[in-house]
Design an enzyme around this catalytic site. Structure first.
Site, PDB file in Angstrom:
ATOM      1  N   GLN A   1       0.836  -1.196   0.000  1.00 40.86           N
ATOM      2  CA  GLN A   1       0.000   0.000   0.000  1.00 40.86           C
ATOM      3  C   GLN A   1       0.874   1.249   0.000  1.00 40.86           C
ATOM      4  OE1 GLN A   1      -3.239   0.069   2.769  1.00 40.86           O
ATOM      5  NE2 GLN A   1      -4.102   1.857   1.779  1.00 40.86           N
ATOM      6  N   PHE A   2       1.177   1.724  -1.221  1.00 42.31           N
ATOM      7  CA  PHE A   2       2.056   2.886  -1.345  1.00 42.31           C
ATOM      8  C   PHE A   2       1.438   4.140  -0.754  1.00 42.31           C
ATOM      9  CE2 PHE A   2      -0.541   3.880  -4.976  1.00 42.31           C
ATOM     10  CZ  PHE A   2      -0.436   5.252  -5.135  1.00 42.31           C
ATOM     11  N   THR A   3       0.134   4.177  -0.553  1.00 39.39           N
ATOM     12  CA  THR A   3      -0.503   5.374  -0.009  1.00 39.39           C
ATOM     13  C   THR A   3      -0.110   5.630   1.444  1.00 39.39           C
ATOM     14  OG1 THR A   3      -2.528   4.163   0.539  1.00 39.39           O
ATOM     15  CG2 THR A   3      -2.456   5.285  -1.608  1.00 39.39           C
TER      16      THR A   3
END
Length: 148
Positions: free
Chosen positions: A78-80
């Site tokens: 989850q790059f967010t």
């Protein structure tokens, strides 16, 4: 690396209508590699998470790790988690690792958990994933390698 760790009764991840990873009691770990991260950060985070005492013992106190309980871990990229929200209303993600590095470290992190003795399931890096979970507690912990 950054992680959002949730103690779960169950969790699953679906891509294109197909469940590709699921676990029973254990952890859901949303993970993000940051620019400049290496295997050392992944090793550090995997070791810390595997020993994190957030499961109840016989007295009802959070005193057992996922290793102690025989639980499993669902790891979802989850790059967010790299979101920079300091200015404006649209988060920036420039502090996240480049996609090739992020994917490599995501796979490495999951492999480290397995090497530590944890049954591990994964999502699919870069895919549009649907994540379901039944948070137990709820227990949700934010961690990054600067804190681990």
């Amino acid at each position: 690396m950054r992680a959002l760790i949730q103690r779960v009764s169950e969790a699953s991840v679906t891509v294109d209508g197909e469940v590709i990873g699921e676990v029973g009691p254990g952890l859901l770990v949303l993970i993000c590699a940051m620019a400049g991260d290496s295997e050392a950060q992944a090793d550090q985070l995997a070791a810390k998470i595997s020993k994190l005492r957030i499961f109840k013992d016989e007295a009802g106190k959070m005193n057992r790790s996922v290793l102690d309980t025989g639980g499993s871990v669902l790891v979802v990229s989850q790059f967010t988690l790299a979101a920079d929200t300091r200015s404006g209303n649209r988060p920036g993600f420039s502090t996240a690792a480049a996609p090739a590095d992020g994917e490599r470290l995501y796979g490495y992190f999951a492999a480290r958990l397995e090497a530590l003795g944890l049954k591990t399931a994964k999502g699919r890096f870069g895919a549009d994933m649907k994540v379901r979970l039944l948070n137990d507690g709820p227990v949700t912990i934010w961690m990054d390698t600067e804190q681990a």
